[in-house]
Write a protein that holds these residues in place. Structure first.
Motif, short mmCIF file in Angstrom:
data_model
loop_
_atom_site.label_atom_id
_atom_site.label_comp_id
_atom_site.label_asym_id
_atom_site.label_seq_id
_atom_site.Cartn_x
_atom_site.Cartn_y
_atom_site.Cartn_z
N ARG A 90 0.91 -1.20 0.01
CA ARG A 90 -0.03 0.03 0.00
C ARG A 90 0.80 1.23 -0.09
O ARG A 90 0.45 2.10 -0.74
CB ARG A 90 -0.82 0.13 1.06
N PRO A 91 1.85 1.57 0.65
CA PRO A 91 2.54 2.68 0.79
C PRO A 91 3.30 2.76 -0.55
O PRO A 91 3.63 3.92 -0.82
CB PRO A 91 3.59 2.54 1.86
N THR B 248 1.10 4.18 -2.89
CA THR B 248 0.59 5.69 -2.87
C THR B 248 1.62 6.57 -3.76
O THR B 248 1.29 7.44 -4.16
CB THR B 248 0.87 6.04 -1.38
N THR B 249 2.93 6.09 -3.84
CA THR B 249 4.05 6.99 -4.49
C THR B 249 3.52 6.78 -6.25
O THR B 249 4.28 7.66 -6.77
CB THR B 249 5.27 6.39 -4.02
N PRO C 45 -4.13 2.41 -3.09
CA PRO C 45 -3.52 3.20 -1.97
C PRO C 45 -4.35 3.84 -1.14
O PRO C 45 -5.63 4.21 -1.41
CB PRO C 45 -2.48 4.46 -2.81
#
Length: 261
Positions: A75-76, A79-80, A260
């Motif tokens: 997930r992180p 996000t990017t 995300p």
């Protein structure tokens, strides 16, 4: 576990024609049967499904835990890659991250590959056990079919969908289930280096597709009930005809990339 018919294959017939034929009669040596329906109604199939669920539950719990870990780790990184910050990773954003050799995207692909490999390794024993049980059941089905054909002097067996009209006596599903149930259990432990036949693999795919559809139908019913409950006034009676949602069938899937958050 599927304890009832997957397909309803009973054919319509007029009362006059049914009365004119003995219960065991065939029409000009023609019969119909749905293999999937017969097998999934049989004791051997339902018992094997129960045994597999019980035997491999710890493994399936491990697989679920591994999928959850992948989603948490991914997930992180997603996000990017979500450059427009709309909470979703589009195909264009994924392709752009790949093209610019984004290290986060590279790490994401590595995580997914590792998760897939570990899950496939965990799955393999249960997949082979299921295939072994299915192959034994298919062999029983072949023998049962020969027995029913000989006993009823059948010349041709057709899929029910191939018949526009026929009396009920043409359907030999119940006779086939009864013959199959003479052997109520099959082994679920394959010998070393055992490999399934191609038709067994195809049958497993058909069963998995039926389970997927059953899961979708159960999810749709649950969603409809939630919507009906939200629309109902406090204290109002439940909508007529509403029924409890079926428990989704347990399935194992490869991990999908989470969105995300």
């Amino acid at each position: 576990m599927m304890k009832h018919r997957v397909f309803a294959a009973t054919l319509a017939a007029s009362a006059a024609m049914i009365a004119a034929l003995p219960a065991s009669a065939q029409v000009a040596g023609i019969a119909t049967v749905n293999q999937m329906e017969v097998i999934t109604r049989s004791k051997a199939f339902t018992t094997a499904e129960t045994q597999l669920d019980t035997t491999y539950k710890p493994v399936r719990d491990q697989i679920q835990a591994r999928q959850t870990k992948f989603q948490t780790d991914a997930r992180p990184l997603l996000t990017t890659i979500d450059t427009n910050k709309d909470g979703q990773v589009s195909e264009a954003e994924e392709q752009a991250a790949s093209a610019r050799k984004d290290p986060n995207y590279t790490q994401l692909m590595t995580l997914q590959t590792q998760a897939n490999e570990e899950i496939q390794k965990l799955q393999m024993p249960s997949i082979l056990a299921e295939l072994f049980a299915f192959e034994k059941i298919l062999q029983l089905y072949d023998a049962a079919q020969i027995g029913v054909v000989n006993a009823r002097k059948i010349n041709v067996i057709l899929q029910p969908e191939a018949i526009v009209y026929a009396p009920d006596a043409v359907d030999i599903s119940d006779a086939m289930v009864a013959e199959l149930d003479k052997t109520p259990t099959v082994a679920i432990t394959p010998p070393a280096n055992w490999q399934p036949q191609q038709r067994t693999v195809q049958f497993q795919q058909q069963v998995n597709e039926l389970k997927r559809r059953a899961y979708q139908m159960a999810a749709m019913r649950a969603q409809q009930q939630q919507q009906q409950g939200a629309a109902a006034a406090p204290g109002a009676a439940a909508p007529a005809g509403s029924v409890p949602a079926a428990r989704p069938a347990a399935t194992t899937t490869r991990p999908a990339k989470p969105e995300p958050r």
